[in-house]
Design a protein around this motif. Structure first.
Motif, mmCIF file in Angstrom:
data_model
loop_
_atom_site.group_PDB
_atom_site.id
_atom_site.type_symbol
_atom_site.label_atom_id
_atom_site.label_comp_id
_atom_site.label_asym_id
_atom_site.label_seq_id
_atom_site.Cartn_x
_atom_site.Cartn_y
_atom_site.Cartn_z
ATOM 1 N N MET A 1 1.462 -1.352 0.032
ATOM 2 C CA MET A 1 -0.193 0.416 0.267
ATOM 3 C C MET A 1 0.938 1.378 0.158
ATOM 4 N N ALA A 2 1.066 1.757 -0.646
ATOM 5 C CA ALA A 2 1.126 3.375 -1.429
ATOM 6 C C ALA A 2 1.061 4.355 0.324
ATOM 7 N N THR A 3 2.149 5.254 0.897
ATOM 8 C CA THR A 3 2.093 5.301 1.755
ATOM 9 C C THR A 3 1.731 7.054 1.595
ATOM 10 N N THR A 4 1.428 8.197 2.472
ATOM 11 C CA THR A 4 0.773 9.270 2.142
ATOM 12 C C THR A 4 2.270 10.369 1.316
ATOM 13 N N GLU A 5 3.235 9.990 1.978
ATOM 14 C CA GLU A 5 3.886 10.632 0.914
ATOM 15 C C GLU A 5 4.293 10.030 -0.593
ATOM 16 N N GLU A 6 4.364 8.784 -0.278
ATOM 17 C CA GLU A 6 4.226 8.348 -1.788
ATOM 18 C C GLU A 6 3.365 8.751 -3.190
ATOM 19 N N CYS A 7 2.220 9.264 -2.358
ATOM 20 C CA CYS A 7 0.796 9.302 -2.971
ATOM 21 C C CYS A 7 1.652 10.954 -3.093
ATOM 22 N N ARG A 8 2.038 11.773 -2.294
ATOM 23 C CA ARG A 8 1.939 13.711 -2.196
ATOM 24 C C ARG A 8 3.164 13.624 -3.611
ATOM 25 N N SER A 9 3.903 12.088 -3.461
ATOM 26 C CA SER A 9 5.618 12.142 -4.981
ATOM 27 C C SER A 9 4.628 12.475 -6.154
ATOM 28 N N ALA A 10 3.426 11.149 -6.198
ATOM 29 C CA ALA A 10 3.499 10.773 -7.694
ATOM 30 C C ALA A 10 2.457 12.097 -8.014
ATOM 31 N N LEU A 11 2.232 12.883 -6.294
ATOM 32 C CA LEU A 11 1.012 13.918 -8.010
ATOM 33 C C LEU A 11 2.218 15.163 -8.636
ATOM 34 N N LYS A 12 3.539 15.470 -7.098
ATOM 35 C CA LYS A 12 4.620 16.472 -8.029
ATOM 36 C C LYS A 12 5.233 16.030 -9.092
ATOM 37 N N ARG A 13 5.551 13.655 -9.212
ATOM 38 C CA ARG A 13 5.561 14.125 -10.585
ATOM 39 C C ARG A 13 4.773 14.031 -11.768
ATOM 40 N N LEU A 14 3.709 14.148 -11.346
ATOM 41 C CA LEU A 14 2.587 14.738 -12.401
ATOM 42 C C LEU A 14 2.306 15.618 -12.498
ATOM 43 N N SER A 15 2.470 16.541 -11.986
ATOM 44 C CA SER A 15 2.086 17.911 -11.896
ATOM 45 C C SER A 15 3.989 18.521 -12.976
ATOM 46 N N ASP A 16 5.301 17.088 -13.037
ATOM 47 C CA ASP A 16 5.900 18.124 -13.445
ATOM 48 C C ASP A 16 6.095 17.240 -14.837
ATOM 49 N N ARG A 17 5.297 16.446 -14.847
ATOM 50 C CA ARG A 17 4.992 16.247 -16.285
ATOM 51 C C ARG A 17 4.122 16.998 -16.752
ATOM 52 N N LEU A 18 3.107 17.388 -16.532
ATOM 53 C CA LEU A 18 2.196 18.359 -17.186
ATOM 54 C C LEU A 18 3.182 19.631 -17.242
ATOM 55 N N THR A 19 3.511 20.444 -16.679
ATOM 56 C CA THR A 19 4.581 21.577 -17.376
ATOM 57 C C THR A 19 5.400 20.973 -17.916
ATOM 58 N N ARG A 20 6.567 20.156 -17.908
ATOM 59 C CA ARG A 20 7.128 19.517 -19.614
ATOM 60 C C ARG A 20 6.916 19.990 -20.294
ATOM 61 N N SER A 21 5.096 19.057 -20.430
ATOM 62 C CA SER A 21 4.552 18.356 -21.935
ATOM 63 C C SER A 21 3.640 20.092 -22.054
ATOM 64 N N GLU A 22 4.261 21.070 -21.758
ATOM 65 C CA GLU A 22 2.753 21.983 -21.406
ATOM 66 C C GLU A 22 2.155 22.161 -23.237
ATOM 67 N N GLY A 23 3.078 21.708 -24.378
ATOM 68 C CA GLY A 23 2.905 22.186 -25.649
ATOM 69 C C GLY A 23 1.749 21.146 -26.324
ATOM 70 N N GLY A 24 1.858 19.818 -25.307
ATOM 71 C CA GLY A 24 0.852 18.901 -26.158
ATOM 72 C C GLY A 24 -0.497 18.407 -25.510
ATOM 73 N N THR A 25 -0.576 19.774 -24.679
ATOM 74 C CA THR A 25 -1.928 19.238 -23.242
ATOM 75 C C THR A 25 -3.187 20.053 -23.232
ATOM 76 N N GLY A 26 -3.515 20.434 -24.908
ATOM 77 C CA GLY A 26 -4.465 20.938 -25.246
ATOM 78 C C GLY A 26 -4.953 21.836 -24.032
ATOM 79 N N GLY A 27 -3.959 23.559 -23.917
ATOM 80 C CA GLY A 27 -4.683 24.417 -23.253
ATOM 81 C C GLY A 27 -4.542 23.809 -22.012
ATOM 82 N N VAL A 28 -3.869 23.259 -21.839
ATOM 83 C CA VAL A 28 -4.105 22.967 -19.460
ATOM 84 C C VAL A 28 -2.823 24.282 -19.296
ATOM 85 N N THR A 29 -2.282 24.967 -20.248
ATOM 86 C CA THR A 29 -1.977 26.272 -19.581
ATOM 87 C C THR A 29 -2.713 27.196 -18.860
#
Length: 115
Positions: A1-29
């Protein structure tokens, strides 16, 4: 079972991925929405914002979300980590009920390219 910190880290990684792929996210910016992510097995909710392609977690609260965010996710910690790590496809998890996403119709259309 994932811990709270692992979940927080996963959300951070998702955020990093969204900001890196700004051009292909269809207006997420241009997004500026309140966000909650309830982790069922840990019974915690991460609350924050999705703004300009960046997920900012403002707080971690016990239990289900207290306020209705504009974008609401519900899943287990393991499913969150697996989705962010590319081991679980969002569409399949959503269709099977493992992941729940609630948002306005226009937001759902824009989010489809993110997840």
């Amino acid at each position: 079972m994932a811990t709270t910190e692992e979940c927080r880290s996963a959300l951070k990684r998702l955020s990093d991925r969204l900001t890196r792929s700004e051009g292909g996210t269809g207006g997420v910016t241009s997004f500026d929405r309140s966000l909650s992510c309830h982790i069922k097995d840990l019974d915690v909710t991460f609350v924050g914002r999705l703004q300009d392609g960046l997920i900012t977690v403002v707080d971690t609260l016990p239990g289900p979300p207290r306020d209705k965010a504009q974008i609401r996710l519900t899943m287990t910690g393991d499913d969150l980590v697996a989705m962010v790590d590319g081991e679980l496809e969002f569409a399949r998890a959503w269709a099977s009920g493992r992941v729940r996403l609630e948002a306005g119709f226009r937001d759902l259309l824009r989010l489809k390219s993110l997840l």
